[in-house]
Each structure stands twice: as C-alpha cells, then as structure tokens.
Design a protein around this motif. Sequence first.
Motif, PDB file in Angstrom:
ATOM      1  N   LYS A 139       0.848  -1.195   0.000  1.00 14.53           N
ATOM      2  CA  LYS A 139       0.000   0.000   0.000  1.00 14.53           C
ATOM      3  C   LYS A 139       0.880   1.241   0.000  1.00 14.53           C
ATOM      4  CE  LYS A 139      -3.766  -2.233   2.477  1.00 14.53           C
ATOM      5  NZ  LYS A 139      -4.657  -2.187   3.630  1.00 14.53           N
ATOM      6  N   ALA A 140       0.401   2.242  -0.712  1.00 10.92           N
ATOM      7  CA  ALA A 140       1.142   3.505  -0.780  1.00 10.92           C
ATOM      8  C   ALA A 140       0.698   4.430   0.344  1.00 10.92           C
ATOM      9  CB  ALA A 140       0.890   4.174  -2.126  1.00 10.92           C
ATOM     10  N   ASN A 141       1.624   5.274   0.778  1.00 12.04           N
ATOM     11  CA  ASN A 141       1.332   6.306   1.773  1.00 12.04           C
ATOM     12  C   ASN A 141       0.450   7.354   1.085  1.00 12.04           C
ATOM     13  OD1 ASN A 141       1.380   8.561   3.448  1.00 12.04           O
ATOM     14  ND2 ASN A 141       3.481   8.187   4.101  1.00 12.04           N
ATOM     15  N   PRO A 142      -0.726   7.686   1.613  1.00 14.47           N
ATOM     16  CA  PRO A 142      -1.605   8.669   0.952  1.00 14.47           C
ATOM     17  C   PRO A 142      -0.972  10.063   0.845  1.00 14.47           C
ATOM     18  CG  PRO A 142      -2.670   7.733   2.903  1.00 14.47           C
ATOM     19  CD  PRO A 142      -1.326   7.129   2.804  1.00 14.47           C
ATOM     20  N   MET A 143      -0.038  10.371   1.741  1.00 14.87           N
ATOM     21  CA  MET A 143       0.610  11.681   1.714  1.00 14.87           C
ATOM     22  C   MET A 143       1.751  11.721   0.688  1.00 14.87           C
ATOM     23  SD  MET A 143      -1.171  13.231   3.822  1.00 14.87           S
ATOM     24  CE  MET A 143      -0.738  14.477   4.989  1.00 14.87           C
ATOM     25  N   ASP A 144       2.362  10.563   0.444  1.00 10.19           N
ATOM     26  CA  ASP A 144       3.466  10.484  -0.514  1.00 10.19           C
ATOM     27  C   ASP A 144       3.367   9.143  -1.227  1.00 10.19           C
ATOM     28  OD1 ASP A 144       5.788  10.420  -1.964  1.00 10.19           O
ATOM     29  OD2 ASP A 144       7.128  10.758  -0.260  1.00 10.19           O
ATOM     30  N   ARG A 145       2.743   9.146  -2.404  1.00 12.49           N
ATOM     31  CA  ARG A 145       2.448   7.920  -3.143  1.00 12.49           C
ATOM     32  C   ARG A 145       3.706   7.144  -3.559  1.00 12.49           C
ATOM     33  NH1 ARG A 145      -2.191   6.128  -2.169  1.00 12.49           N
ATOM     34  NH2 ARG A 145      -3.777   6.493  -3.695  1.00 12.49           N
ATOM     35  N   THR A 146       4.872   7.746  -3.500  1.00 13.33           N
ATOM     36  CA  THR A 146       6.096   7.037  -3.877  1.00 13.33           C
ATOM     37  C   THR A 146       6.585   6.108  -2.768  1.00 13.33           C
ATOM     38  OG1 THR A 146       7.523   8.826  -3.090  1.00 13.33           O
ATOM     39  CG2 THR A 146       6.813   8.911  -5.412  1.00 13.33           C
ATOM     40  N   LYS A 147       6.155   6.367  -1.546  1.00 12.91           N
ATOM     41  CA  LYS A 147       6.554   5.521  -0.415  1.00 12.91           C
ATOM     42  C   LYS A 147       5.520   4.422  -0.228  1.00 12.91           C
ATOM     43  CE  LYS A 147       8.979   9.185   2.016  1.00 12.91           C
ATOM     44  NZ  LYS A 147       9.023   9.997   3.226  1.00 12.91           N
ATOM     45  N   LYS A 148       5.994   3.180  -0.332  1.00 11.77           N
ATOM     46  CA  LYS A 148       5.085   2.037  -0.201  1.00 11.77           C
ATOM     47  C   LYS A 148       5.594   1.103   0.880  1.00 11.77           C
ATOM     48  CE  LYS A 148       3.567   2.297  -4.941  1.00 11.77           C
ATOM     49  NZ  LYS A 148       3.364   1.623  -6.200  1.00 11.77           N
ATOM     50  N   LYS A 149       4.650   0.467   1.572  1.00 10.43           N
ATOM     51  CA  LYS A 149       4.968  -0.526   2.594  1.00 10.43           C
ATOM     52  C   LYS A 149       4.040  -1.723   2.408  1.00 10.43           C
ATOM     53  CE  LYS A 149       6.643   2.536   6.242  1.00 10.43           C
ATOM     54  NZ  LYS A 149       6.455   2.944   7.644  1.00 10.43           N
ATOM     55  N   ARG A 150       4.456  -2.838   2.991  1.00  9.93           N
ATOM     56  CA  ARG A 150       3.623  -4.043   2.941  1.00  9.93           C
ATOM     57  C   ARG A 150       2.921  -4.216   4.291  1.00  9.93           C
ATOM     58  NH1 ARG A 150       4.751  -6.826  -1.636  1.00  9.93           N
ATOM     59  NH2 ARG A 150       6.724  -6.358  -2.640  1.00  9.93           N
ATOM     60  N   TYR A 151       1.638  -4.601   4.208  1.00 11.88           N
ATOM     61  CA  TYR A 151       0.805  -4.771   5.397  1.00 11.88           C
ATOM     62  C   TYR A 151       0.110  -6.125   5.351  1.00 11.88           C
ATOM     63  CZ  TYR A 151       1.414   0.259   5.879  1.00 11.88           C
ATOM     64  OH  TYR A 151       1.952   1.509   6.008  1.00 11.88           O
ATOM     65  N   ALA A 152      -0.145  -6.680   6.512  1.00 12.99           N
ATOM     66  CA  ALA A 152      -0.836  -7.972   6.602  1.00 12.99           C
ATOM     67  C   ALA A 152      -2.326  -7.789   6.335  1.00 12.99           C
ATOM     68  CB  ALA A 152      -0.638  -8.582   7.988  1.00 12.99           C
ATOM     69  N   ASN A 153      -2.878  -8.675   5.511  1.00 14.73           N
ATOM     70  CA  ASN A 153      -4.315  -8.742   5.250  1.00 14.73           C
ATOM     71  C   ASN A 153      -4.767 -10.166   5.543  1.00 14.73           C
ATOM     72  OD1 ASN A 153      -4.904  -6.158   4.453  1.00 14.73           O
ATOM     73  ND2 ASN A 153      -5.587  -6.724   2.405  1.00 14.73           N
ATOM     74  N   ALA A 154      -5.847 -10.322   6.281  1.00 13.46           N
ATOM     75  CA  ALA A 154      -6.371 -11.654   6.601  1.00 13.46           C
ATOM     76  C   ALA A 154      -6.859 -12.340   5.330  1.00 13.46           C
ATOM     77  CB  ALA A 154      -7.511 -11.546   7.596  1.00 13.46           C
ATOM     78  N   VAL A 155      -6.570 -13.630   5.217  1.00 10.20           N
ATOM     79  CA  VAL A 155      -7.065 -14.433   4.104  1.00 10.20           C
ATOM     80  C   VAL A 155      -8.440 -14.956   4.496  1.00 10.20           C
ATOM     81  CG1 VAL A 155      -6.713 -16.552   2.756  1.00 10.20           C
ATOM     82  CG2 VAL A 155      -4.766 -15.089   3.322  1.00 10.20           C
ATOM     83  N   ASN A 156      -9.418 -14.700   3.658  1.00 12.62           N
ATOM     84  CA  ASN A 156     -10.768 -15.171   3.933  1.00 12.62           C
ATOM     85  C   ASN A 156     -10.836 -16.659   3.634  1.00 12.62           C
ATOM     86  OD1 ASN A 156     -13.497 -15.795   3.976  1.00 12.62           O
ATOM     87  ND2 ASN A 156     -14.119 -13.862   3.087  1.00 12.62           N
ATOM     88  N   ALA A 157     -11.099 -17.454   4.661  1.00 13.82           N
ATOM     89  CA  ALA A 157     -11.146 -18.913   4.515  1.00 13.82           C
ATOM     90  C   ALA A 157     -12.557 -19.402   4.208  1.00 13.82           C
ATOM     91  CB  ALA A 157     -10.625 -19.575   5.785  1.00 13.82           C
ATOM     92  N   GLY A 158     -13.463 -18.498   3.906  1.00 16.85           N
ATOM     93  CA  GLY A 158     -14.833 -18.883   3.598  1.00 16.85           C
ATOM     94  C   GLY A 158     -15.811 -18.273   4.579  1.00 16.85           C
ATOM     95  N   THR A 159     -17.043 -18.660   4.451  1.00 13.62           N
ATOM     96  CA  THR A 159     -18.105 -18.151   5.302  1.00 13.62           C
ATOM     97  C   THR A 159     -18.766 -19.307   6.034  1.00 13.62           C
ATOM     98  OG1 THR A 159     -18.515 -16.371   3.730  1.00 13.62           O
ATOM     99  CG2 THR A 159     -20.264 -16.828   5.316  1.00 13.62           C
ATOM    100  N   MET A 160     -19.014 -19.130   7.326  1.00 16.15           N
ATOM    101  CA  MET A 160     -19.720 -20.143   8.098  1.00 16.15           C
ATOM    102  C   MET A 160     -21.185 -19.719   8.177  1.00 16.15           C
ATOM    103  SD  MET A 160     -19.127 -21.523  11.946  1.00 16.15           S
ATOM    104  CE  MET A 160     -18.022 -22.826  11.509  1.00 16.15           C
ATOM    105  N   SER A 161     -22.077 -20.619   7.807  1.00 20.15           N
ATOM    106  CA  SER A 161     -23.509 -20.312   7.846  1.00 20.15           C
ATOM    107  C   SER A 161     -24.025 -20.418   9.283  1.00 20.15           C
ATOM    108  CB  SER A 161     -24.292 -21.283   6.956  1.00 20.15           C
ATOM    109  OG  SER A 161     -24.310 -22.576   7.530  1.00 20.15           O
TER     110      SER A 161
END
Length: 163
Positions: free
Chosen positions: A48-70
């Motif tokens: 993801k890019a920094n909204p204040m400076d689009r040239t600076k990017k970092k990596r962030y953890a995003n949860a993997v969706n393993a599905g939906t439980m009914s």
Amino acid sequence: MRTSRKIKISLENFFIWLLVNFFYTTAVIIRHFYFLYETPMKFKLVEKANPMDRTKKKRYANAVNAGTMSQKEMARLLEEKSSLTIGDISNVIENLIVELPRQLMEGKSVKLGDFGSFRLSLSSEGAEDKKKFNTAKIEPKVIFTPSTEFKEKLQKISYTQAE
C-alpha cells in the motif's frame, strides 16, 4: 403427599460416571484450545502507498478469507460443545436476530457477556437549522465493541503467511 425416593448407586458406578464425564469435558476443552491456539490464521502481504506520498510504499498484513460459516454450521459447531440441540441453538440465534435490532432501536446497548456489546450510532447530513433537518438522511450504524476477554483471546492467535 409426595415421598422422596432414594436412588442407590454403587461407589464403583459413581466413579465410572465421574471419569466418563471428566474425560468428555477434558476432550471438549482440549478441542477448544487446540483450535484457538494451534490453528494459525493465514495472512497475505499487500503493498500500500502512503496517501501523503504515493512514492513511499509498505507491505501490510491482510487476513485471508477462509470462507463463510452459515448460521446452521455455527449451530452444529455449538451443539458439539454444549448440551443443547441444534434446534435449540438455532432458535436462540433466530430470536437474537429478531430481538437485538429491536433493543438497539429503543436506544439500548446490548451486552452479551464475555462476547461484547452492541450499540447504535447515527450518521446524518448537517442542517443550518432545526426546521431544515431531514430525518430521511439519517443512517443507522451498528457498533460492536468486543469485551476485554474476547480481545485477550484474539491476542493469542498465531499467524502464517499464505502462498
């Protein structure tokens, strides 16, 4: 007139009953803690890019969706951990779905023990004066605040990066 009846049970049968219940309860607890602590949650890294400076990017953890439980699957899972039937659990969930919004509309916060609490918040457009305010522009939002106990359980999650 009622008379009390004494049930005779041998000491040996009592200890057998006690051991069976102990091992059953232990198995349920172990299964619960196994899933809570031993099953790592999968995540992927997203750049993801920094909204204040689009040239600076970092990596962030995003949860993997393993599905939906009914709702039915959740009721089945809860049935295994309690003395209630799947019908009893489904009934409680259905009644909660009906009653929770009703209580929130009455302006109440609803606290569900160690799970957390629900409350209603409103969002609207501003108006210059009271007479110009339009109630059709009010948007209700449900806010869930997890309890301290619930948050503590989530702090014990282990993580593994998905491929």
